[in-house]
Enzyme design. Structure first.
Site, PDB file in Angstrom:
ATOM      1  N   ASN A 133       0.866  -1.176   0.000  1.00  0.00           N
ATOM      2  CA  ASN A 133       0.000   0.000   0.000  1.00  0.00           C
ATOM      3  C   ASN A 133       0.905   1.228   0.000  1.00  0.00           C
ATOM      4  O   ASN A 133       1.056   1.905   1.019  1.00  0.00           O
ATOM      5  CB  ASN A 133      -0.917  -0.005   1.223  1.00  0.00           C
ATOM      6  CG  ASN A 133      -1.875   1.179   1.242  1.00  0.00           C
ATOM      7  OD1 ASN A 133      -2.154   1.771   0.208  1.00  0.00           O
ATOM      8  ND2 ASN A 133      -2.363   1.529   2.416  1.00  0.00           N
TER       9      ASN A 133
ATOM     10  N   CYS B 267      -4.487   4.577  -3.890  1.00  0.00           N
ATOM     11  CA  CYS B 267      -5.458   5.636  -4.175  1.00  0.00           C
ATOM     12  C   CYS B 267      -4.964   6.506  -5.332  1.00  0.00           C
ATOM     13  O   CYS B 267      -5.539   7.559  -5.611  1.00  0.00           O
ATOM     14  CB  CYS B 267      -5.695   6.502  -2.926  1.00  0.00           C
ATOM     15  SG  CYS B 267      -4.230   7.374  -2.353  1.00  0.00           S
TER      16      CYS B 267
END
Length: 388
Positions: A313, A343
């Site tokens: 991540n 993201c």
């Protein structure tokens, strides 16, 4: 686990109303029905991946915890007495009293927070609601304004009667000595929550720490991660960018061991604290974790052949040199599974090209829409290496 069909429960013409829609730059998609927003995000991601010639699964699935009122963390700016977000048409803060992005608890906290009259021209604030309902605020001002705030005393006293307060880039905690305020080192408290199955795990960090924005949406993330790690039973996991442990715990629910890699000291201290405070039913998970500090975007000393699954991540910049050791291994030596959460789909796409060159193929792909009404979204990707 929720799946794409959850969106059938949404009215296809559902639109969220906002009194600031014409002026606020925070939400870009308010005029579009919610289901159209989801389809647009899926189409954007599909075009990005096809443009990079990345082989895709049969479909891109989508998850959502709702079309509005999800956020339990808010970042607002102060400018000349106005508290809010920047306008669409110019670099000027729009004063905002209510926001459809906020959970009811966070909206209540914002309403109370707005009663304070700030004697400064500019600054920024992060408001939080902890999983157990506690309020927090991080105040980021120029150093001279921080000194003024400490000397003035009354504003801080009023704030501390309502919430836990942190100040400045170093996340210091103001402490009243009886005569003045002194700044103490950062403290770790429960400001977020991960999950091991249906058991919540308190995550210790600061108000200013990076977390996902929504408690409700984060449960969906944890469910997906756990289901994917389960595909590699008895796995040895290496996690890049573990932070305070949000993905660590759902991964631990299925893994035999996990090496958590992170560069930020405060985040790792929080992870250690969370491991030490696990509920009795999960205390055994602590023995499965090793923690390693280092800048893994630049250099990785671990041998990927020691692991069955990589969990990543990364920040907006992506994995960068983290993948270099993977290229040096033969096909059978590479971990069988790779889970990538991001993201920022642009940097993720660059990394997926490299992973494809290393014989990894996407098995499942999710959009998690924890930023409804905006152009942003989270992507969760499960890849599996080709058989040797």
């Amino acid at each position: 686990m929720p799946n794409f069909h959850d969106f059938e429960t949404f009215d296809k013409d559902l639109k969220v109303k906002c009194p600031y829609a014409q002026d606020c730059g925070g939400c870009q998609l308010l005029e579009r029905p919610y289901k159209d927003q989801i389809e647009g995000k899926k189409a954007e991601l599909l075009q990005l991946l096809k443009g990079a010639n990345i082989p895709l699964p049969a479909d891109i699935k989508a998850l959502s915890a709702g079309a509005s009122h999800l956020r339990d963390r808010l970042d607002f700016s102060l400018q000349d007495g106005r508290l809010g977000l920047y306008r669409k048409d110019r670099h000027e803060v729009l004063d905002i009293e209510v926001c459809a992005q906020l959970s009811p608890e966070l909206q209540s906290w914002l309403t109370d927070f707005r009663q304070i009259q700030w004697p400064f021209k500019k600054g920024s604030f992060r408001l939080r609601i902890a999983p157990h309902g506690r309020r927090g605020v991080w105040i980021d001002l120029a150093n001279i304004d921080i000194k003024t705030l400490l000397d003035e005393q009354n504003i801080l006293k009023k704030l501390q009667a309502q919430a836990f307060v942190e100040i400045g880039q170093r996340r210091k905690v103001p402490v009243w000595t009886g005569a003045e305020f002194k700044l103490r080192d950062p403290e770790h408290h429960t400001w977020f929550q991960s999950w091991v199955g249906e058991v919540p795990v308190d995550l210790y960090c600061q108000v200013a720490s990076f977390t996902q924005p929504s408690h409700k949406a984060n449960k969906l993330i944890c469910d997906v991660i756990a289901s994917w790690v389960q595909k590699a039973p008895s796995s040895r996991v290496i996690e890049f960018g573990s932070g305070i442990g949000n993905l660590t715990f759902p991964a631990l629910s299925e893994a035999d061991s996990l090496l958590a890699c992170e560069i930020d000291d405060l985040s790792l201290q929080g992870l250690e604290h969370s491991l030490n405070q696990l509920p009795p039913s999960l205390a055994h998970l602590k023995n499965r974790v090793q923690i390693y500090r280092g800048d893994f975007q630049k250099k990785l000393t671990q041998d990927f052949s020691d692991f069955d699954l990589i969990l990543a991540n990364p920040p907006r910049s992506g994995l960068m040199n983290f993948l270099n050791p993977l290229k040096e291994l033969s096909l059978p030596q590479r971990p069988e599974f790779f889970i990538y959460m991001s993201c920022f789909p642009e940097s993720m796409t660059r990394d997926l090209v490299t992973l494809n060159e290393c014989d990894y193929q996407i098995q499942e792909l999710y959009i998690l829409d924890q930023f409804p009404q905006t152009s942003h979204y989270e992507v969760l990707t499960l890849l599996q290496r080709k058989k040797a």
